[in-house]
Design a protein around this motif. Structure first.
Motif, short mmCIF file in Angstrom:
data_model
loop_
_atom_site.label_atom_id
_atom_site.label_comp_id
_atom_site.label_asym_id
_atom_site.label_seq_id
_atom_site.Cartn_x
_atom_site.Cartn_y
_atom_site.Cartn_z
N SER A 184 0.80 -1.23 0.00
CA SER A 184 0.00 0.00 0.00
C SER A 184 0.84 1.28 0.00
CB SER A 184 -0.98 0.01 1.18
OG SER A 184 -0.27 -0.11 2.39
N ASN A 185 1.96 1.28 0.74
CA ASN A 185 2.78 2.51 0.74
C ASN A 185 3.43 2.73 -0.62
OD1 ASN A 185 4.53 0.33 1.08
ND2 ASN A 185 5.98 1.48 2.32
N ASN A 230 -12.94 4.98 0.07
CA ASN A 230 -12.64 4.62 1.46
C ASN A 230 -11.79 3.36 1.58
OD1 ASN A 230 -13.95 6.79 2.71
ND2 ASN A 230 -15.93 5.83 2.29
N LYS A 297 -1.37 17.04 1.06
CA LYS A 297 -1.28 16.76 2.50
C LYS A 297 -2.56 16.08 3.00
CE LYS A 297 2.30 20.05 3.73
NZ LYS A 297 2.74 21.21 4.47
N ARG A 298 -3.69 16.43 2.41
CA ARG A 298 -4.95 15.75 2.78
C ARG A 298 -4.90 14.28 2.35
NH1 ARG A 298 -7.49 20.31 0.77
NH2 ARG A 298 -8.63 19.22 -0.90
N GLU A 301 -2.67 12.35 4.78
CA GLU A 301 -3.37 12.14 6.06
C GLU A 301 -4.45 11.07 5.92
OE1 GLU A 301 -5.83 14.83 9.33
OE2 GLU A 301 -4.86 15.82 7.63
N LYS A 302 -5.26 11.18 4.88
CA LYS A 302 -6.38 10.23 4.70
C LYS A 302 -5.88 8.81 4.51
CE LYS A 302 -10.52 9.26 1.98
NZ LYS A 302 -10.21 7.85 1.70
N ASN A 303 -4.76 8.66 3.79
CA ASN A 303 -4.24 7.32 3.51
C ASN A 303 -3.23 6.84 4.54
OD1 ASN A 303 -5.34 6.48 0.64
ND2 ASN A 303 -4.98 8.69 0.58
N LYS A 304 -3.07 7.63 5.63
CA LYS A 304 -2.22 7.26 6.77
C LYS A 304 -0.79 6.86 6.32
CE LYS A 304 -6.06 5.66 9.70
NZ LYS A 304 -7.13 6.22 8.87
N ILE A 305 -0.20 7.75 5.54
CA ILE A 305 1.15 7.50 5.01
C ILE A 305 2.15 8.39 5.75
CG2 ILE A 305 2.61 7.69 2.95
CD1 ILE A 305 0.56 5.46 2.66
N ASP A 306 3.30 7.83 6.09
CA ASP A 306 4.38 8.62 6.70
C ASP A 306 5.33 9.09 5.61
OD1 ASP A 306 3.62 8.49 9.38
OD2 ASP A 306 4.47 6.47 9.58
#
Length: 358
Positions: A184-185, A230, A297-298, A301-306
């Motif tokens: 996923s990343n 989602n 940036k949204r 954040e939404k995809n919880k990526i660092d």
């Protein structure tokens, strides 16, 4: 009178789930007697089912490509020499993998028929002879490498593509099923490469209706996938594959911009992979792409990526200079982003301050 660009596109395109199964019949007319097809496959697929689906004939060969790092000119030269020594002539090269493998396949194809080192051809329109037949089969979506007229390589002194009319693939197979198991990343980073292509192309000074029509569609697909959906599903795989194609077409007739120009410096010095590098840079480009950066940036954040940070801490002046030299060498990118007077806007001092933020 205006000089219009007359650019080479991919000759044949097949799209659809399961289209990989047509590979044997697609390759058949391009086979030459006693000359094998070479399948350059991302080492990610070692011992995975995909390798067993490759239609080998005669003395065809599968080479697992190590793309832990982005392709280097030395690796391209080594592969081309290995094939010349082992076979003399080959029928073609089939690249199966992400953007790095496709760039590698394009470069090796060219070096089968051009003398010297691939480093001699880093630049615009330096390649003199067509390569051997080449096909690209992406297993990750986003880079646009499947349609671009370049193959980006890290050379002894620069990170730059072999940009030429001989570089595009003769055939691409776009099968979204092949991207289904991507981590996923990794999927996010390559997807952001496509998103950033669109932002840079649509805000660039080279913008025209050709690039705009593809760029707007690719952007719309990225926004849907990374902001509205989602959960990741087949529809996302289908749509991102088409976003990658359209994003690549958009920059074919325009250019990328600040994020790519700066990230090339990171890749050259630190070996930062292209997708991650673009994300690291994009995070700090509010001055150039305010709306795009806010939206990016949204998505993060939404995809919880660092997004990695601190990668330039502790670098020496000499190392910063090396990155700045590579980045400043990307003249068409800077001109697209900032106009003909870009050197007055992006000075070496300003670029140094930008690198220090990463």
């Amino acid at each position: 009178m205006a000089q219009f660009r007359n650019f080479k596109m991919v000759s044949y395109v097949v799209y659809g789930r399961g289209s990989f199964n047509q590979l044997d019949e697609i390759l058949a007319p391009n086979r030459k007697a006693n000359a094998p097809m070479i399948f350059l496959v991302d080492h990610f697929f070692q011992n995975k089912p995909l390798v067993n689906r490759i239609p080998l004939r005669g003395n065809d060969k599968i080479l697992l490509a190590d793309v832990s790092y982005e392709p280097k000119t030395t690796y391209v030269d080594e592969l081309a020499q290995q094939l010349k020594d082992e076979f003399g002539n080959i029928s073609g090269i089939i690249g199966i993998g992400g953007g790095s493998v496709m760039d590698l396949a394009k470069a090796v194809s060219l070096m089968m028929n051009n003398p010297g080192s691939s480093a001699d051809y880093q630049g615009w329109d330096l390649v003199k002879n067509p390569g051997v037949y080449k096909a690209g089969i992406p297993t990750l979506s986003g880079t646009g490498a499947e349609v671009s007229r370049t193959c980006v390589l890290t050379g002894p002194t620069k990170k730059l593509g072999m940009n030429s009319d001989f570089t595009p693939f003769d055939q691409i197979i776009l099968d979204p099923e092949l991207t289904a198991n991507a981590p996923s990343n990794q999927r996010f980073y390559t997807g952001m490469d496509c998103y950033i292509h669109c932002i840079e192309s649509l805000q660039g000074t080279f913008l025209n209706e050709f690039s705009k029509s593809y760029g707007e569609k690719a952007l719309e697909l990225c926004q849907y996938i990374f902001l509205e959906k989602n959960a990741w599903d087949d529809e996302c795989d289908d749509k991102l594959m088409m976003a990658s194609y359209a994003g690549g077409m958009s920059i074919a007739y325009s250019q990328v911009g600040v994020a790519h120009a700066v990230s090339y410096g990171l890749s050259y010095l630190l070996g930062t992979r292209h997708g991650i590098g673009n994300c690291i840079v994009m995070n700090h480009l509010e001055e150039y792409y305010p709306k795009g950066v806010a939206e990016f940036k949204r998505m993060v954040e939404k995809n919880k990526i660092d997004i990695p940070s601190g990668i330039c801490k502790g670098l020496t002046d000499e190392q910063f200079e090396a990155m700045i030299n590579v980045s400043m060498g990307m003249k068409p990118l800077w001109e697209n982003a900032l106009g003909k007077d870009w050197e007055k806007i992006m000075t070496r001092e300003k670029l140094r301050l930008l690198y220090e933020k990463f």
